[in-house]
Design a protein around this motif. Structure first.
Motif, PDB file in Angstrom:
ATOM      1  N   PRO A 108      -0.614  39.688 -86.483  1.00 12.28           N
ATOM      2  CA  PRO A 108       0.170  40.924 -86.376  1.00 12.28           C
ATOM      3  C   PRO A 108       0.028  41.658 -85.045  1.00 12.28           C
ATOM      4  CG  PRO A 108      -0.871  40.779 -88.528  1.00 12.28           C
ATOM      5  CD  PRO A 108      -1.434  39.662 -87.705  1.00 12.28           C
ATOM      6  N   LEU A 109      -1.202  41.905 -84.601  1.00 13.13           N
ATOM      7  CA  LEU A 109      -1.372  42.676 -83.368  1.00 13.13           C
ATOM      8  C   LEU A 109      -0.887  41.905 -82.145  1.00 13.13           C
ATOM      9  CD1 LEU A 109      -4.765  44.572 -83.784  1.00 13.13           C
ATOM     10  CD2 LEU A 109      -2.451  45.494 -83.807  1.00 13.13           C
ATOM     11  N   LYS A 110      -1.114  40.609 -82.130  1.00 15.08           N
ATOM     12  CA  LYS A 110      -0.618  39.785 -81.029  1.00 15.08           C
ATOM     13  C   LYS A 110       0.895  39.939 -80.906  1.00 15.08           C
ATOM     14  CE  LYS A 110      -0.802  36.160 -78.110  1.00 15.08           C
ATOM     15  NZ  LYS A 110      -1.634  36.074 -76.901  1.00 15.08           N
ATOM     16  N   THR A 111       1.576  39.918 -82.044  1.00 17.42           N
ATOM     17  CA  THR A 111       3.034  40.019 -82.049  1.00 17.42           C
ATOM     18  C   THR A 111       3.489  41.424 -81.694  1.00 17.42           C
ATOM     19  OG1 THR A 111       3.079  38.338 -83.802  1.00 17.42           O
ATOM     20  CG2 THR A 111       5.092  39.608 -83.437  1.00 17.42           C
ATOM     21  N   ARG A 112       2.812  42.424 -82.218  1.00 22.78           N
ATOM     22  CA  ARG A 112       3.249  43.808 -81.997  1.00 22.78           C
ATOM     23  C   ARG A 112       3.234  44.174 -80.521  1.00 22.78           C
ATOM     24  NH1 ARG A 112       0.962  49.648 -84.206  1.00 22.78           N
ATOM     25  NH2 ARG A 112       3.022  50.582 -84.352  1.00 22.78           N
ATOM     26  N   TYR A 113       2.300  43.610 -79.769  1.00 22.48           N
ATOM     27  CA  TYR A 113       2.193  43.956 -78.352  1.00 22.48           C
ATOM     28  C   TYR A 113       2.780  42.886 -77.436  1.00 22.48           C
ATOM     29  CZ  TYR A 113      -0.598  47.842 -79.927  1.00 22.48           C
ATOM     30  OH  TYR A 113      -1.002  49.005 -80.543  1.00 22.48           O
ATOM     31  N   HIS A 114       3.501  41.939 -78.004  1.00 18.76           N
ATOM     32  CA  HIS A 114       4.134  40.902 -77.199  1.00 18.76           C
ATOM     33  C   HIS A 114       5.468  41.432 -76.677  1.00 18.76           C
ATOM     34  CE1 HIS A 114       5.624  37.139 -75.740  1.00 18.76           C
ATOM     35  NE2 HIS A 114       4.649  36.435 -76.288  1.00 18.76           N
ATOM     36  N   PRO A 115       5.634  41.565 -75.363  1.00 21.36           N
ATOM     37  CA  PRO A 115       6.874  42.145 -74.824  1.00 21.36           C
ATOM     38  C   PRO A 115       8.128  41.395 -75.250  1.00 21.36           C
ATOM     39  CG  PRO A 115       5.198  42.006 -73.114  1.00 21.36           C
ATOM     40  CD  PRO A 115       4.663  41.253 -74.292  1.00 21.36           C
ATOM     41  N   GLN A 116       8.035  40.069 -75.355  1.00 20.40           N
ATOM     42  CA  GLN A 116       9.223  39.307 -75.702  1.00 20.40           C
ATOM     43  C   GLN A 116       9.612  39.459 -77.166  1.00 20.40           C
ATOM     44  OE1 GLN A 116      11.363  37.774 -73.593  1.00 20.40           O
ATOM     45  NE2 GLN A 116      10.104  38.822 -72.069  1.00 20.40           N
ATOM     46  N   ALA A 117       8.647  39.779 -78.020  1.00 23.53           N
ATOM     47  CA  ALA A 117       8.996  40.089 -79.414  1.00 23.53           C
ATOM     48  C   ALA A 117       9.846  41.350 -79.448  1.00 23.53           C
ATOM     49  CB  ALA A 117       7.728  40.264 -80.250  1.00 23.53           C
ATOM     50  N   ARG A 118       9.462  42.348 -78.687  1.00 16.49           N
ATOM     51  CA  ARG A 118      10.228  43.595 -78.614  1.00 16.49           C
ATOM     52  C   ARG A 118      11.618  43.357 -78.035  1.00 16.49           C
ATOM     53  NH1 ARG A 118       7.195  48.623 -78.191  1.00 16.49           N
ATOM     54  NH2 ARG A 118       5.177  48.270 -79.183  1.00 16.49           N
ATOM     55  N   GLU A 119      11.676  42.585 -76.962  1.00 14.14           N
ATOM     56  CA  GLU A 119      12.959  42.345 -76.303  1.00 14.14           C
ATOM     57  C   GLU A 119      13.908  41.594 -77.231  1.00 14.14           C
ATOM     58  OE1 GLU A 119      15.139  42.874 -72.588  1.00 14.14           O
ATOM     59  OE2 GLU A 119      13.483  43.836 -73.634  1.00 14.14           O
ATOM     60  N   THR A 120      13.375  40.637 -77.984  1.00 11.64           N
ATOM     61  CA  THR A 120      14.206  39.886 -78.915  1.00 11.64           C
ATOM     62  C   THR A 120      14.726  40.774 -80.038  1.00 11.64           C
ATOM     63  OG1 THR A 120      13.005  37.837 -78.434  1.00 11.64           O
ATOM     64  CG2 THR A 120      14.264  37.901 -80.475  1.00 11.64           C
ATOM     65  N   VAL A 121      13.861  41.637 -80.568  1.00  8.54           N
ATOM     66  CA  VAL A 121      14.295  42.544 -81.632  1.00  8.54           C
ATOM     67  C   VAL A 121      15.373  43.493 -81.125  1.00  8.54           C
ATOM     68  CG1 VAL A 121      13.561  44.512 -83.050  1.00  8.54           C
ATOM     69  CG2 VAL A 121      12.207  42.413 -83.021  1.00  8.54           C
ATOM     70  N   MET A 122      15.224  44.024 -79.919  1.00 11.72           N
ATOM     71  CA  MET A 122      16.247  44.906 -79.361  1.00 11.72           C
ATOM     72  C   MET A 122      17.576  44.170 -79.218  1.00 11.72           C
ATOM     73  SD  MET A 122      14.305  47.158 -76.448  1.00 11.72           S
ATOM     74  CE  MET A 122      12.879  48.170 -76.836  1.00 11.72           C
ATOM     75  N   ALA A 123      17.501  42.911 -78.765  1.00 14.96           N
ATOM     76  CA  ALA A 123      18.731  42.126 -78.608  1.00 14.96           C
ATOM     77  C   ALA A 123      19.379  41.867 -79.962  1.00 14.96           C
ATOM     78  CB  ALA A 123      18.412  40.807 -77.913  1.00 14.96           C
ATOM     79  N   LEU A 124      18.575  41.600 -80.982  1.00 14.46           N
ATOM     80  CA  LEU A 124      19.113  41.379 -82.321  1.00 14.46           C
ATOM     81  C   LEU A 124      19.804  42.641 -82.849  1.00 14.46           C
ATOM     82  CD1 LEU A 124      16.213  39.330 -83.956  1.00 14.46           C
ATOM     83  CD2 LEU A 124      18.522  38.504 -83.433  1.00 14.46           C
ATOM     84  N   ARG A 125      19.217  43.793 -82.585  1.00 17.47           N
ATOM     85  CA  ARG A 125      19.810  45.051 -83.047  1.00 17.47           C
ATOM     86  C   ARG A 125      21.121  45.329 -82.325  1.00 17.47           C
ATOM     87  NH1 ARG A 125      15.721  49.845 -82.727  1.00 17.47           N
ATOM     88  NH2 ARG A 125      17.273  50.840 -84.068  1.00 17.47           N
ATOM     89  N   ARG A 126      21.180  45.034 -81.031  1.00 16.08           N
ATOM     90  CA  ARG A 126      22.417  45.269 -80.284  1.00 16.08           C
ATOM     91  C   ARG A 126      23.517  44.315 -80.735  1.00 16.08           C
ATOM     92  NH1 ARG A 126      18.658  45.819 -76.044  1.00 16.08           N
ATOM     93  NH2 ARG A 126      19.049  43.683 -75.335  1.00 16.08           N
ATOM     94  N   ALA A 127      23.120  43.111 -81.155  1.00 21.07           N
ATOM     95  CA  ALA A 127      24.113  42.114 -81.570  1.00 21.07           C
ATOM     96  C   ALA A 127      24.684  42.411 -82.942  1.00 21.07           C
ATOM     97  CB  ALA A 127      23.480  40.724 -81.570  1.00 21.07           C
ATOM     98  N   ASP A 128      23.938  43.137 -83.768  1.00 19.05           N
ATOM     99  CA  ASP A 128      24.391  43.405 -85.131  1.00 19.05           C
ATOM    100  C   ASP A 128      24.097  44.854 -85.479  1.00 19.05           C
ATOM    101  OD1 ASP A 128      25.148  43.420 -87.731  1.00 19.05           O
ATOM    102  OD2 ASP A 128      23.664  41.971 -88.437  1.00 19.05           O
ATOM    103  N   ARG A 129      25.110  45.695 -85.319  1.00 18.76           N
ATOM    104  CA  ARG A 129      24.905  47.127 -85.559  1.00 18.76           C
ATOM    105  C   ARG A 129      24.721  47.454 -87.038  1.00 18.76           C
ATOM    106  NH1 ARG A 129      22.623  49.694 -81.532  1.00 18.76           N
ATOM    107  NH2 ARG A 129      23.679  49.297 -79.568  1.00 18.76           N
ATOM    108  N   SER A 130      25.085  46.513 -87.914  1.00 15.13           N
ATOM    109  CA  SER A 130      24.829  46.723 -89.340  1.00 15.13           C
ATOM    110  C   SER A 130      23.437  46.179 -89.685  1.00 15.13           C
ATOM    111  CB  SER A 130      25.883  46.001 -90.173  1.00 15.13           C
ATOM    112  OG  SER A 130      25.866  44.605 -89.908  1.00 15.13           O
ATOM    113  N   THR A 131      22.480  46.614 -88.887  1.00 17.11           N
ATOM    114  CA  THR A 131      21.124  46.081 -88.939  1.00 17.11           C
ATOM    115  C   THR A 131      20.593  45.958 -90.362  1.00 17.11           C
ATOM    116  OG1 THR A 131      20.689  47.073 -86.794  1.00 17.11           O
ATOM    117  CG2 THR A 131      18.791  46.395 -88.068  1.00 17.11           C
ATOM    118  N   SER A 132      20.102  44.753 -90.682  1.00 10.96           N
ATOM    119  CA  SER A 132      19.548  44.508 -92.015  1.00 10.96           C
ATOM    120  C   SER A 132      18.283  45.330 -92.212  1.00 10.96           C
ATOM    121  CB  SER A 132      19.218  43.023 -92.166  1.00 10.96           C
ATOM    122  OG  SER A 132      18.117  42.672 -91.338  1.00 10.96           O
ATOM    123  N   GLY A 133      17.924  45.513 -93.471  1.00  8.55           N
ATOM    124  CA  GLY A 133      16.710  46.254 -93.770  1.00  8.55           C
ATOM    125  C   GLY A 133      15.485  45.587 -93.195  1.00  8.55           C
ATOM    126  N   THR A 134      15.462  44.250 -93.236  1.00  5.21           N
ATOM    127  CA  THR A 134      14.309  43.514 -92.704  1.00  5.21           C
ATOM    128  C   THR A 134      14.161  43.747 -91.207  1.00  5.21           C
ATOM    129  OG1 THR A 134      14.585  41.798 -94.396  1.00  5.21           O
ATOM    130  CG2 THR A 134      13.248  41.252 -92.477  1.00  5.21           C
TER     131      THR A 134
END
Length: 407
Positions: free
Chosen positions: A371-397
């Protein structure tokens, strides 16, 4: 610069580019990156790869961590890292002065047992516990280094160098790049006094890691070449420690070669050649090997095959490499930090291939592993931001995942 977790890397690149009075075309030319890609990254329509970030950072005369937004201070405060990081900084102030404390250092076998526990905490990416335990060990080992000579003195410095290695993984993973440089200086001091050439090579291996942040990939690559020459005698003897070190050096050299700019066919060939050499070393070992300096084997080499294809921008090949990568349960249990990093890389490749659901699934696997490795991984954050921008009807997950990251 805004201290917002919602600021994507492309926005930070644009801000720093404007501060440098550069046009997009000017930065693209200076960084040897595609103008079209730079435009898409700045607008948030494409995620920024580490190699792309490093190229832009070097062209702008800043460190990659500035564009990434590290360290993520709000999240670190929430996870109660402030006090342990402050204690680590304080422990690094002394490495050569005897203080004659009221309580003398314990026998070395007792200290060594605690250092072993520290290594297990580091390997399992338990950053908070590692950071909490390390400062007292550093103070005790520094004092012990003034009380022992000869073989025992070398043993103290081996233990101290390894403790610094554990600390480096934590502070570098949290984005405290300046602190990581100080840790490396202390580690180098002890490694040179440890009587263990592999500890010296481990220091070079970690020093090359800092080159990813500064963009001096060619320096890191030459460091790996020098260390590979130093380890060759042990490799010829079939020494398993030497083989483990050689394999890791090859993998780091491959990743560094993949990022050298301007990129070209020769760099790609060099990167692939280094990976192939690492694979041959893994086959020679015959299986995943846990080693006191650097563990190595087929599983870690397969993980790096995926990472390498992502760095080279061959996302389809990265996904195919991930599909044929089957990590043994024992490896996953021993090295959750490596497993986590692997799934973050897989998610990046899946995102580029348009498989958004697969990318989110891989991110969930990364979080489950470490968990902590992932939480502070910059590319995990960047990927999540890209996923949110691609789908504005963001799923609950996805929404819950973003909140967990601090976005």
């Amino acid at each position: 610069m805004p201290d917002s977790s919602d600021t994507h890397i492309g926005a930070r690149i644009a801000e720093q580019r404007n501060l440098a009075h550069l046009t997009q075309r000017g930065l693209a030319d200076r960084a040897h990156v595609s103008y079209s890609l730079l435009s898409k990254v700045e607008s948030g329509h494409r995620p920024a790869s580490p190699a792309f970030v490093a190229a832009c950072a070097r062209a702008l005369g800043i460190e990659s961590s500035v564009l990434i937004g590290q360290p993520f201070t709000a999240e670190q405060r929430e996870d109660r890292f402030d006090a342990p990081i402050a204690a680590i900084r304080a422990s690094l102030e002394n490495w050569d002065i005897p203080l004659d404390p009221v309580t003398p250092p314990r026998p070395l076998h007792e200290i060594a047992a605690d250092v072993k526990v520290l290594g297990e905490l580091r390997r399992s990416a338990q950053y908070v516990k590692t950071a909490e335990k390390a400062p007292a060990l550093i103070d005790e080992l520094v004092e012990a280094s003034h009380r022992h000579e000869g073989r025992q003195g070398e043993r103290v410095h081996r233990l101290l160098a390894y403790t610094y290695r554990c600390v480096h993984d934590v502070v570098y993973g949290l984005g405290h790049i300046d602190l990581g440089s100080t840790v490396l200086a202390r580690m180098s001091y002890s490694a040179e006094r440890s009587g263990d050439p592999y500890m010296v090579m481990l220091t070079a291996y970690l020093r090359a890691q800092s080159c990813f942040n500064t963009g001096r990939h060619e320096v890191g690559f030459r460091l790996m070449e020098r260390s590979l020459a130093d380890v060759e005698d042990g490799v010829r003897r079939g020494d398993r420690s030497a083989l483990c070190v050689q394999g890791n050096l090859r993998l780091r050299a491959a990743m560094l070669a993949a990022r050298i700019r301007p990129a070209g066919k020769s760099q790609e060939d060099s990167a692939r050649a280094q990976w192939q050499e690492a694979w041959e070393t893994a086959e020679r070992l015959g299986g995943d090997t846990q080693n006191y300096v650097m563990s190595f084997g087929p599983s870690n080499t397969r993980i790096h095959e995926v990472s390498l294809e992502v760095e080279l921008g061959n996302y389809g090949r990265a996904v195919k490499a991930a599909e044929r990568t089957h990590l043994p349960d024992e490896f996953c249990a021993l090295y959750p930090d490596r497993v986590s990093h692997h799934y973050v890389d897989v998610s990046r490749a899946q995102l580029w291939m348009g498989d958004r659901q697969g990318a989110l699934s891989s991110l969930l696997k990364a979080r489950a592993a470490a968990p902590l490795k992932t939480r502070y991984h910059p590319q995990a954050r960047e990927t999540v931001m890209a996923l949110r921008r691609a789908d504005r009807s963001t799923s609950g997950t996805l929404a819950n995942y973003a909140r967990w990251l601090g976005i």
